[in-house]
Design an enzyme around this catalytic site. Structure first.
Site, mmCIF file in Angstrom:
data_model
loop_
_atom_site.group_PDB
_atom_site.id
_atom_site.type_symbol
_atom_site.label_atom_id
_atom_site.label_comp_id
_atom_site.label_asym_id
_atom_site.label_seq_id
_atom_site.Cartn_x
_atom_site.Cartn_y
_atom_site.Cartn_z
ATOM 1 N N ASP A 1 -1.519 9.107 -2.422
ATOM 2 C CA ASP A 1 -2.943 9.390 -2.221
ATOM 3 C C ASP A 1 -3.151 10.894 -2.071
ATOM 4 O OD1 ASP A 1 -3.369 6.662 -2.165
ATOM 5 O OD2 ASP A 1 -3.270 6.549 0.026
HETATM 6 N N1 URA Z 1 0.743 3.882 0.554
HETATM 7 C C1 URA Z 1 -0.448 4.427 0.849
HETATM 8 O O1 URA Z 1 -1.273 3.807 1.509
HETATM 9 N N2 URA Z 1 -0.702 5.658 0.414
HETATM 10 C C2 URA Z 1 0.176 6.398 -0.298
HETATM 11 O O2 URA Z 1 -0.121 7.525 -0.674
HETATM 12 C C3 URA Z 1 1.414 5.810 -0.593
HETATM 13 C C4 URA Z 1 1.670 4.550 -0.154
#
Ligand code: URA
Length: 237
Positions: free
Chosen positions: A102
């Site tokens: 993310d």
């Molecule tokens: N899980 C998440 O919620 N966010 C990420 O960036 C990676 C795994």
């Protein structure tokens, strides 16, 4: 591979720029001055531009310490992406992120030109372990560890059993084998401990190189590449 294609891939010259370089006699292949873009460059050839040897490897494997605030994408019209943190040669070689973190998640991100390897590493059936450090609201406890181990129902699917280690009341280390959208945040959210910060520390056999500052990257060494191939169930020549 044709010389003009090679130089374009390496980001050294467009097809027309290449003609200029060749006309000026600035490019040598195995010591011989090349005059045509169609010059067939044999594999393993030494190609020099102005006497400097070019790095002709077509496949590249990188580890980045992804900073917060950049998208895991090859390009975006409005926002900066992890590709903007790399020299342009990686984009012209076709480097891409392996899976996705993310925008606000930090830590270990792999990038490669090797599409087959990337595809296999993130294939759901492959179950490559990913380890995340999560700073959460509230205090983690044994019931959370058990919920992770049992597999947390998330509405549209139930997460596979995962390991949760409690490092401090508000800090957990989660090992998950899937990579669904916002999965780790959703898992912690489901046990009532929303994630404040998320950092990936491991991807399969590789750990985040802690000498990399956020935004920095390095090429993987041969052992690391071989370990990734093994994790992907592929043979590495
Ligand atoms: N899980 C998440 O919620 N966010 C990420 O960036 C990676 C795994």
């Amino acid at each position: 591979m044709r010389l003009d294609k090679l130089l374009a891939r390496l980001g050294e010259a467009s097809r027309s720029g290449c003609r200029e370089l060749l006309r000026a006699g600035r490019v040598q292949v195995n010591g011989e001055t090349a005059r045509s873009g169609a010059y067939p460059v044999p594999e393993g050839a030494v190609v020099t531009l102005d006497g400097k040897a070019l790095d002709c490897r077509m496949n590249r494997y990188l580890m980045m310490n992804k900073p917060a605030g950049v998208l895991t994408a090859r390009e975006d019209a409005w926002q900066s992406t992890v590709m903007d943190l790399l020299p342009p040669v990686y984009a012209s070689l076709g480097c891409m992120p392996v899976g996705r973190l993310d925008k606000d998640t930090t830590g270990l991100l792999l990038l490669t030109t090797d599409g087959e390897l990337a595809h296999r590493l993130i294939a759901p059936a492959r179950h490559v372990d990913k380890v995340y450090e999560a700073k959460v609201e509230g205090a983690l406890d044994q019931t959370d560890v058990e919920a992770f181990a049992a597999g947390i129902p998330l509405g549209d699917f139930t997460a596979l059993p995962a390991k949760l280690e409690i490092l401090a009341p508000g800090v957990g280390l989660a090992t998950v084998r899937e990579g669904k959208f916002h999965q780790v945040k959703r898992m912690f959210g489901a046990v009532g401990k929303p994630v404040k910060e998320l950092r990936r520390l491991r991807f399969g056999p590789l750990s985040l190189d802690e000498t990399l500052s956020p935004g920095d990257y390095r090429e993987l060494n041969d052992e690391e590449i071989a370990a990734l191939y093994a994790a992907a169930g592929m043979k590495h020549e």
